[in-house]
Design an enzyme around this catalytic site. Structure first.
Site, mmCIF file in Angstrom:
data_model
loop_
_atom_site.group_PDB
_atom_site.id
_atom_site.type_symbol
_atom_site.label_atom_id
_atom_site.label_comp_id
_atom_site.label_asym_id
_atom_site.label_seq_id
_atom_site.Cartn_x
_atom_site.Cartn_y
_atom_site.Cartn_z
ATOM 1 N N LYS A 176 -2.365 7.998 -2.628
ATOM 2 C CA LYS A 176 -1.062 8.649 -2.504
ATOM 3 C C LYS A 176 -1.164 10.050 -3.093
ATOM 4 O O LYS A 176 -1.457 10.209 -4.284
ATOM 5 C CB LYS A 176 -0.004 7.827 -3.245
ATOM 6 C CG LYS A 176 1.373 8.478 -3.201
ATOM 7 C CD LYS A 176 2.431 7.576 -3.810
ATOM 8 C CE LYS A 176 3.769 8.278 -3.849
ATOM 9 N NZ LYS A 176 4.808 7.455 -4.470
ATOM 10 N N LYS A 229 -1.067 7.898 2.124
ATOM 11 C CA LYS A 229 0.247 8.508 2.198
ATOM 12 C C LYS A 229 0.206 9.930 1.666
ATOM 13 O O LYS A 229 -0.348 10.122 0.590
ATOM 14 C CB LYS A 229 1.202 7.654 1.374
ATOM 15 C CG LYS A 229 2.584 8.231 1.219
ATOM 16 C CD LYS A 229 3.363 7.392 0.256
ATOM 17 C CE LYS A 229 4.684 8.092 0.018
ATOM 18 N NZ LYS A 229 5.456 7.492 -1.021
HETATM 19 C C1 PBG Z 1 8.268 6.543 -5.090
HETATM 20 C C2 PBG Z 1 8.025 6.801 -3.648
HETATM 21 C C3 PBG Z 1 8.077 8.045 -2.982
HETATM 22 C C4 PBG Z 1 7.892 7.773 -1.630
HETATM 23 C C5 PBG Z 1 7.707 6.398 -1.509
HETATM 24 N N1 PBG Z 1 7.787 5.804 -2.773
HETATM 25 C C6 PBG Z 1 8.349 9.403 -3.502
HETATM 26 C C7 PBG Z 1 7.481 10.026 -4.510
HETATM 27 O O1 PBG Z 1 6.410 9.548 -4.869
HETATM 28 O O2 PBG Z 1 7.915 11.069 -5.001
HETATM 29 C C8 PBG Z 1 7.906 8.794 -0.525
HETATM 30 C C9 PBG Z 1 8.341 8.306 0.807
HETATM 31 C C10 PBG Z 1 8.708 9.380 1.769
HETATM 32 O O3 PBG Z 1 8.650 10.598 1.495
HETATM 33 O O4 PBG Z 1 9.098 8.999 2.886
HETATM 34 N N2 PBG Z 1 7.146 6.475 -5.879
HETATM 35 ZN ZN ZN Z 2 7.767 6.537 -8.061
#
Ligand code: PBG
Ligand code: ZN
Length: 304
Positions: A176, A229
């Site tokens: 991520k 992601k």
């Molecule tokens: C929380 C989380 C996020 C997303 C999914 N779970 C945001 C982040 O890490 O700031 C992003 C999903 C999206 O942008 O569609 N940890």
């Molecule tokens: Zn988070």
């Protein structure tokens, strides 16, 4: 006949944003076509998602109150726990996944416990494990930790097994990235950090080999599936992960990717259906078995 990649709705997962109270169905301004839903409305939405042939949903929660420990995130009657129970009571086929992370529940908006200005990795693990167990107890088939703390997959697996949920699967957000593409989501989930950013625990967009290391570690800790992601700016990473592992690979077509398509389409600058289909098939072609996307319902209708 000779088409190499075929994408069907059963491989898609539709994100749902659940809120307290009853009878709430309110469009999210940063994610047109997606709604804040109370548990009863989430169950209704899930039934529609299921009838469209979409494989699953993933739940995010907007709690009634936030605190430094994110305690509503692991409350037995929290927003997500309630919505999972409501959805499981309505749907037979749909896979119910939950996002496991503290940032939607903490007053500071970070994904872990904070001391001073630092996120504390190890003290966070027990809370994530509690959250995962509470989701499984409510009926979640899959828990998906998105916090990026080191060691959380192992901690969650141990806790699930100890509490009698050895059948619950873990989809790890393994690779991520610290991405600007999450902008619309943070508005939708009210989860923007109140100070600093997430670069201390999310990955540098410049790194691909590091993604493979993160994936390997999560599999060693017991992840059943791994996620990359965002998706579109990281198709090379999806391909590399696909070639490394033999578990299912998921990719998250995130909020910013969706919002860009919606915004350009609203101005008549692009053909939404063709662009969205092209994007989703490219993610599948890169090697994703499962795609999390806000376009899931649109895609299912377009391809019916
Ligand atoms: C929380 C989380 C996020 C997303 C999914 N779970 C945001 C982040 O890490 O700031 C992003 C999903 C999206 O942008 O569609 N940890
Ligand atoms: Zn988070």
């Amino acid at each position: 006949m000779v088409r190499e990649t075929r994408l069907t709705p059963e491989r898609l997962v539709y994100p749902l944003f659940v809120v307290p109270s009853e009878g709430v169905r309110k469009e999210i301004s940063s994610l047109p076509g997606c709604f804040h839903l109370s548990a009863d409305q989430a169950a209704r939405e899930a039934r529609e998602v299921e009838s469209l042939g979409i494989g699953g949903v993933i739940l995010f929660g907007l709690p009634s109150a936030k605190d430094a420990q994110g305690s509503q995130g692991y409350a037995e009657d929290g927003v997500v726990q309630k919505a999972v129970r409501a959805i499981r009571a309505e749907c037979r086929e749909l896979i119910v996944m939950t996002d496991v992370c503290l940032c939607e529940y903490t007053s500071h908006g970070h994904c872990g416990l904070v001391e001073g200005a630092e996120v504390q990795n190890d003290p966070t693990l027990g809370l994530l494990a509690r959250m995962a167990v509470s989701h499984a107890r409510a009926g979640a088939h899959v828990v998906a930790p998105s916090d990026m703390m080191d060691g959380r997959v192992g901690a969650i697996r141990t806790a699930l097994d100890a509490e009698g949920f050895s059948g619950a699967a873990i989809l790890s957000y393994a690779a991520k990235y610290a991405s600007a593409y999450y902008g619309p989501f943070r508005e939708a989930a009210d989860s923007a950090p109140q100070f600093g950013d997430r670069r201390g625990y999310q990955m540098d967009p410049a790194n691909a080999r590091e993604a493979l290391r993160e994936v390997r570690l999560d599999l060693e800790e017991g992840a059943d599936m791994v996620m990359v992601k965002p998706a579109l700016a990281y198709l090379d990473v999806i391909r590399a992960v696909r070639e490394l592992v033999d578990v299912p690979v998921a990719a998250y077509n995130v909020s910013g990717e969706y919002a860009m398509v919606k915004a350009a389409a609203a101005r008549g600058w692009i053909d939404e259906e063709r662009v969205a289909k092209e994007t989703l098939v490219s993610i599948a072609r890169a090697g994703a078995d499962i795609i999390l996307t806000y376009h899931a319902k649109d895609f299912a209708r377009w391809t019916k």
